[in-house]
Design an enzyme around this catalytic site. Structure first.
Site, short mmCIF file in Angstrom:
data_model
loop_
_atom_site.label_atom_id
_atom_site.label_comp_id
_atom_site.label_asym_id
_atom_site.label_seq_id
_atom_site.Cartn_x
_atom_site.Cartn_y
_atom_site.Cartn_z
N TRP A 199 -5.68 21.09 69.46
CA TRP A 199 -5.25 19.54 70.63
C TRP A 199 -6.66 19.07 70.22
O TRP A 199 -6.93 17.83 69.94
CB TRP A 199 -5.94 20.18 71.94
CG TRP A 199 -4.16 20.66 72.55
CD1 TRP A 199 -4.08 22.25 72.80
CD2 TRP A 199 -2.50 19.83 71.49
NE1 TRP A 199 -2.19 22.36 72.33
CE2 TRP A 199 -1.77 21.23 72.17
CE3 TRP A 199 -2.00 18.99 71.83
CZ2 TRP A 199 -0.40 20.52 72.74
CZ3 TRP A 199 -1.50 18.35 71.59
CH2 TRP A 199 -0.09 19.10 72.12
N ASP A 241 -11.11 17.43 77.82
CA ASP A 241 -9.54 17.79 78.56
C ASP A 241 -9.60 19.37 78.38
O ASP A 241 -9.58 20.41 78.00
CB ASP A 241 -9.12 17.73 76.30
CG ASP A 241 -7.26 18.34 76.76
OD1 ASP A 241 -6.94 18.57 77.71
OD2 ASP A 241 -6.89 17.84 75.95
N LYS A 250 0.49 22.08 82.59
CA LYS A 250 0.10 23.28 82.10
C LYS A 250 0.17 24.36 83.27
O LYS A 250 0.20 25.65 83.40
CB LYS A 250 -1.01 23.79 81.67
CG LYS A 250 -0.58 23.08 80.26
CD LYS A 250 -0.48 23.11 78.82
CE LYS A 250 0.18 22.77 77.62
NZ LYS A 250 -1.07 21.48 77.48
C1 LIG Z 1 -0.52 20.63 75.64
C2 LIG Z 1 -1.72 20.06 75.62
C3 LIG Z 1 -2.37 19.10 75.00
C4 LIG Z 1 -0.95 17.85 74.92
O1 LIG Z 1 -0.58 17.34 76.37
P1 LIG Z 1 0.65 16.36 76.52
O2 LIG Z 1 0.87 16.63 78.40
O3 LIG Z 1 2.49 17.28 75.91
O4 LIG Z 1 0.09 15.11 75.51
C5 LIG Z 1 -3.03 18.66 75.06
N1 LIG Z 1 -4.22 19.11 75.52
C6 LIG Z 1 -4.37 21.21 75.79
C7 LIG Z 1 -5.20 21.21 75.91
C8 LIG Z 1 -3.05 21.34 76.07
O5 LIG Z 1 -2.61 22.06 76.10
#
Ligand SMILES: *Cc1c(COP(=O)(O)O)cnc(C)c1O
Length: 356
Positions: free
Chosen positions: A100, A167, A191
């Site tokens: 990511w 993030d 998540k």
């Molecule tokens: C799942 C995830 C993403 C991507 O998320 P989307 O909402 O599908 O764009 C980005 N960063 C992390 C750390 C993730 O776990």
């Protein structure tokens, strides 16, 4: 009942599913479904207000930070962050700790100049780089607090001379954080917050409006702040279900209580991975994630048999990410400790079976 170890979209509490399903038929005794009410109705305004207050309370978000409900996932933030926080030609600093993080870097490069201060790629992202220099003339420093795919996590905010952007998609609300240490936090909801379709952004207002860029309004945080997350039609149902989940979390005792449980769940599973001669965990001990426990088998030819046994015991979505293989047990907030105990039981049962 299934025990869902999926990495996302993820498990939510059963009572949240029940309340959400009731609101699909009759939302708050309005005689209307949550799926059909106007996002401008006073009933839904109350939902947005409560969701924001719950996040503000649970994470002690300071008053000079805005909380936004957006769409487009964390991936849209990979682009929106550079667009909103850099001037033309200004550098950005990124720490590369996994898939990511490297996707975020790739997208930032479409907007401007990126300096990668360190990368864990050479050791297949099994550890988090610890020594690096963050340039003080870059606009911000970006990192990923939990690496959902490789199962590593950064618990301390890196010491940075410039605003920190994080993030936090896969560990937000799982442990205590100090929001004032960050310039901006973003997270896809699916998540650990609620259903897919919603993205949360928490941003220090002082960082905005200094780029000299003219952005498309839909990608400009300031349009969303001004419109109180109603610049376009927000994901009404996703916000509603997130609110129910946040209520559940607060009732449970908030972040302090859930962090205690998350520590206990991860400890239980890592103890078994370290004890059981069939299994191993690739991540460095000090960098192990509490949310996504990645593990493999000493003998990979046994993996499909183990997975079949786990599935038979109603433990689902344990397969590792296609880029890593093995297994991944995601232990998000709503997954009870009892599900981890069951997984450990199955690992021990399999050990006995292989011995015979
Ligand atoms: C799942 C995830 C993403 C991507 O998320 P989307 O909402 O599908 O764009 C980005 N960063 C992390 C750390 C993730 O776990």
């Amino acid at each position: 009942m299934k025990h869902n170890f999926g990495a996302g979209p993820c498990i939510l509490p059963q009572e949240v599913f029940k309340q959400a399903s009731e609101a699909v038929i009759n939302f708050n005794d309005t005689g209307l479904s949550i799926l059909e009410i106007s996002h401008r109705s006073k009933e839904f305004e109350a939902v947005v207000f409560e969701t924001e207050s719950l996040i503000r309370d649970l994470l002690s978000v300071p008053s000079n930070y805005s909380i936004l409900f957006l769409q487009g996932g964390a991936r849209q933030q990979f682009a929106m962050v550079p667009m909103n926080l850099t001037r033309e030609g200004e550098r950005m600093a990124y720490l590369d700790t996994g898939s990511w993080a490297s996707n975020a870097i790739k997208e930032a490069r479409n907007i401007g100049d990126v300096e990668v201060v360190a990368s864990g790629k050479d050791n297949n992202y099994t550890s988090i780089p610890k020594t690096y220099h963050i340039p003080n003339d870059a606009a911000f420093f970006h990192y990923t607090s939990n690496n959902t795919i490789f199962g590593t996590e950064l618990f301390d905010v890196p010491n940075s001379p410039i605003p920190v952007v994080c993030d936090m998609s896969s560990d937000i609300l799982s442990r205590k954080i100090d929001v004032s240490q960050y310039g901006l936090i973003y997270a896809g909801a699916q998540k650990n917050i609620g259903p897919a379709g919603l993205t949360i952004v928490i941003v220090n207002n002082d960082l905005l409006g200094n780029t000299g860029r003219t952005l498309p309004a839909i990608f400009d945080y300031q349009s969303h702040i001004k419109a109180k997350s109603m610049y376009n039609t927000p994901p009404v149902f996703s916000i509603y279900v997130a609110m129910l989940n946040l209520r559940w979390l607060r009732l449970k005792g908030g972040i302090e209580e859930i962090e205690r449980e998350n520590i206990a769940k991860a400890r239980k599973l890592y103890e078994e991975i370290d004890r059981n001669p069939l299994f191993k965990g690739p991540a460095d001990l000090e960098d192990r994630s509490r949310m996504n426990v990645a593990f493999t088998m000493e003998d990979p030819s046994l993996e499909s048999e183990f997975l079949a046994l786990a599935t038979e015991r109603d433990l689902v979505a344990l397969k590792g990410h296609r880029s890593v293989g093995g297994f991944r047990a995601s232990l998000y907030n709503a997954l009870p400790l009892s599900s981890v105990h069951l997984l450990v039981d199955v690992m021990q049962e399999f050990e006995e079976k292989v011995k015979k």
